[in-house]
Design a protein around this motif. Sequence first.
Motif, PDB file in Angstrom:
ATOM      1  N   LEU A  24     -26.709 -25.997 -16.880  1.00 30.13           N
ATOM      2  CA  LEU A  24     -25.639 -26.877 -17.355  1.00 30.13           C
ATOM      3  C   LEU A  24     -24.277 -26.204 -17.222  1.00 30.13           C
ATOM      4  O   LEU A  24     -23.280 -26.863 -16.899  1.00 30.13           O
ATOM      5  CB  LEU A  24     -25.891 -27.305 -18.800  1.00 30.13           C
ATOM      6  N   ALA A  25     -24.210 -24.893 -17.460  1.00 31.88           N
ATOM      7  CA  ALA A  25     -22.952 -24.173 -17.271  1.00 31.88           C
ATOM      8  C   ALA A  25     -22.502 -24.268 -15.819  1.00 31.88           C
ATOM      9  O   ALA A  25     -21.310 -24.506 -15.530  1.00 31.88           O
ATOM     10  CB  ALA A  25     -23.112 -22.716 -17.688  1.00 31.88           C
ATOM     11  N   ASP A  26     -23.439 -24.126 -14.873  1.00 34.14           N
ATOM     12  CA  ASP A  26     -23.089 -24.241 -13.456  1.00 34.14           C
ATOM     13  C   ASP A  26     -22.641 -25.659 -13.113  1.00 34.14           C
ATOM     14  O   ASP A  26     -21.724 -25.851 -12.302  1.00 34.14           O
ATOM     15  CB  ASP A  26     -24.287 -23.859 -12.586  1.00 34.14           C
ATOM     16  N   ALA A  27     -23.275 -26.657 -13.722  1.00 34.78           N
ATOM     17  CA  ALA A  27     -22.887 -28.047 -13.454  1.00 34.78           C
ATOM     18  C   ALA A  27     -21.476 -28.324 -13.961  1.00 34.78           C
ATOM     19  O   ALA A  27     -20.695 -29.035 -13.319  1.00 34.78           O
ATOM     20  CB  ALA A  27     -23.884 -29.001 -14.098  1.00 34.78           C
ATOM     21  N   ALA A  55     -14.383 -20.443 -21.001  1.00 38.36           N
ATOM     22  CA  ALA A  55     -13.187 -20.307 -20.160  1.00 38.36           C
ATOM     23  C   ALA A  55     -13.527 -19.862 -18.747  1.00 38.36           C
ATOM     24  O   ALA A  55     -12.892 -20.306 -17.775  1.00 38.36           O
ATOM     25  CB  ALA A  55     -12.206 -19.324 -20.805  1.00 38.36           C
ATOM     26  N   ALA A  56     -14.535 -19.011 -18.592  1.00 33.98           N
ATOM     27  CA  ALA A  56     -14.880 -18.497 -17.264  1.00 33.98           C
ATOM     28  C   ALA A  56     -15.441 -19.573 -16.337  1.00 33.98           C
ATOM     29  O   ALA A  56     -15.515 -19.372 -15.114  1.00 33.98           O
ATOM     30  CB  ALA A  56     -15.892 -17.359 -17.404  1.00 33.98           C
ATOM     31  N   TYR A 218     -22.186 -42.725 -18.976  1.00 36.45           N
ATOM     32  CA  TYR A 218     -22.011 -41.340 -18.545  1.00 36.45           C
ATOM     33  C   TYR A 218     -23.308 -40.813 -17.923  1.00 36.45           C
ATOM     34  O   TYR A 218     -24.413 -41.263 -18.262  1.00 36.45           O
ATOM     35  CB  TYR A 218     -21.634 -40.469 -19.732  1.00 36.45           C
ATOM     36  N   ALA A 219     -23.155 -39.850 -17.032  1.00 40.22           N
ATOM     37  CA  ALA A 219     -24.301 -39.127 -16.485  1.00 40.22           C
ATOM     38  C   ALA A 219     -24.607 -37.951 -17.410  1.00 40.22           C
ATOM     39  O   ALA A 219     -23.757 -37.066 -17.586  1.00 40.22           O
ATOM     40  CB  ALA A 219     -23.992 -38.629 -15.078  1.00 40.22           C
ATOM     41  N   VAL A 220     -25.789 -37.943 -17.997  1.00 40.30           N
ATOM     42  CA  VAL A 220     -26.123 -36.972 -19.041  1.00 40.30           C
ATOM     43  C   VAL A 220     -27.193 -36.012 -18.543  1.00 40.30           C
ATOM     44  O   VAL A 220     -28.212 -36.424 -17.974  1.00 40.30           O
ATOM     45  CB  VAL A 220     -26.619 -37.689 -20.313  1.00 40.30           C
ATOM     46  N   SER A 221     -26.946 -34.720 -18.770  1.00 44.18           N
ATOM     47  CA  SER A 221     -27.929 -33.681 -18.497  1.00 44.18           C
ATOM     48  C   SER A 221     -28.144 -32.878 -19.767  1.00 44.18           C
ATOM     49  O   SER A 221     -27.202 -32.664 -20.544  1.00 44.18           O
ATOM     50  CB  SER A 221     -27.449 -32.750 -17.381  1.00 44.18           C
ATOM     51  N   GLU A 222     -29.376 -32.427 -19.975  1.00 41.99           N
ATOM     52  CA  GLU A 222     -29.702 -31.610 -21.138  1.00 41.99           C
ATOM     53  C   GLU A 222     -30.468 -30.372 -20.683  1.00 41.99           C
ATOM     54  O   GLU A 222     -31.144 -30.387 -19.654  1.00 41.99           O
ATOM     55  CB  GLU A 222     -30.554 -32.385 -22.137  1.00 41.99           C
ATOM     56  N   GLY A 223     -30.359 -29.316 -21.471  1.00 44.97           N
ATOM     57  CA  GLY A 223     -31.105 -28.096 -21.164  1.00 44.97           C
ATOM     58  C   GLY A 223     -31.346 -27.284 -22.415  1.00 44.97           C
ATOM     59  O   GLY A 223     -30.546 -27.302 -23.355  1.00 44.97           O
ATOM     60  N   ASP A 224     -32.462 -26.572 -22.440  1.00 44.76           N
ATOM     61  CA  ASP A 224     -32.782 -25.728 -23.586  1.00 44.76           C
ATOM     62  C   ASP A 224     -31.869 -24.503 -23.621  1.00 44.76           C
ATOM     63  O   ASP A 224     -31.511 -23.939 -22.581  1.00 44.76           O
ATOM     64  CB  ASP A 224     -34.232 -25.266 -23.512  1.00 44.76           C
TER      65      ASP A 224
END
Length: 291
Positions: A24-27, A55-56, A218-224
């Motif tokens: 998710l961070a990469d997305a 921020a990164a 919205y397009a929703v993504s989830e991750g553990d």
Amino acid sequence: MSGFLPDWLALREPADHRSRNPALADALRSFFLQRQTIRVVDLGCGTGSNLRATAALLPDTQAWTLVDYDPALLAAARTALTDWADAARETSDGGLELVNGVRTITVTFRQADLVTELEAVLPTDAATRPDLVTASAFFDLASEDFIRRFGRALTATRAAFYTVLTYNGMQLWVPRGPLDQQLRAAFVGHQMTDKGFGKSAGPLAPEHLSGTFRAYGYAVSEGDSPWVLTAPRDASLINELARGFAAAVRETKDVAGSDVDKWVVRTFTGAEVGHTDTLALPTPGVTSNLE
């Protein structure tokens, strides 16, 4: 809403940062890859940990509005962000301008009660509306009604939404013991009491968030994003987590005090706490299915 102590937030920050879901961070990074600037609103900002981790992933020029109910936490955020930055100066409006690596980050601090001021901190006019709204370890404290209201307010801005470390109810202790599940059930019940926004969604918050934003198109993504804690690295956090867990269980009176006493004096060498990260991205030409 009651606040959290800066010492607790500092203790958990390393685990928070390493536990975020990398996909998710990469997305999120990819979504804003072509942007040069970005405006961000961080709800329930605490000491600014979410900014330091997020921020990164964002463009080099960033303007953050950090929102919290507790002025002491906003003051602690100012200090922590100044210490984190390579360079920092105070701006004429009482905010900060930070340099961290190649990034220039302006920060505005806003004390607000989101129960009454949610829409005010999410403006819809083109000049000031956010590109991204974010939060960390926040929405499990909010009610289902608040989450629906938040969804309406955010989608009116057409901002992206990224929240991390929403508690999802999974909790394991190492070594395991016979009282663990009884205490976990009581703790979940405590999580679903009123934390200032009405009856909290607790571990159902990820489901409410994803359902709300999908209904808005919205397009929703989830991750553990579980905390996986092991001693000795995380010994202080494990011990503080166990004490807080036991204190919450005592408040429910669902478990005999003598059983809580037996549980909390155990020596824990590890713990796992389940979280869910949620990324909701606006899509063009889709209308809401919510009234």
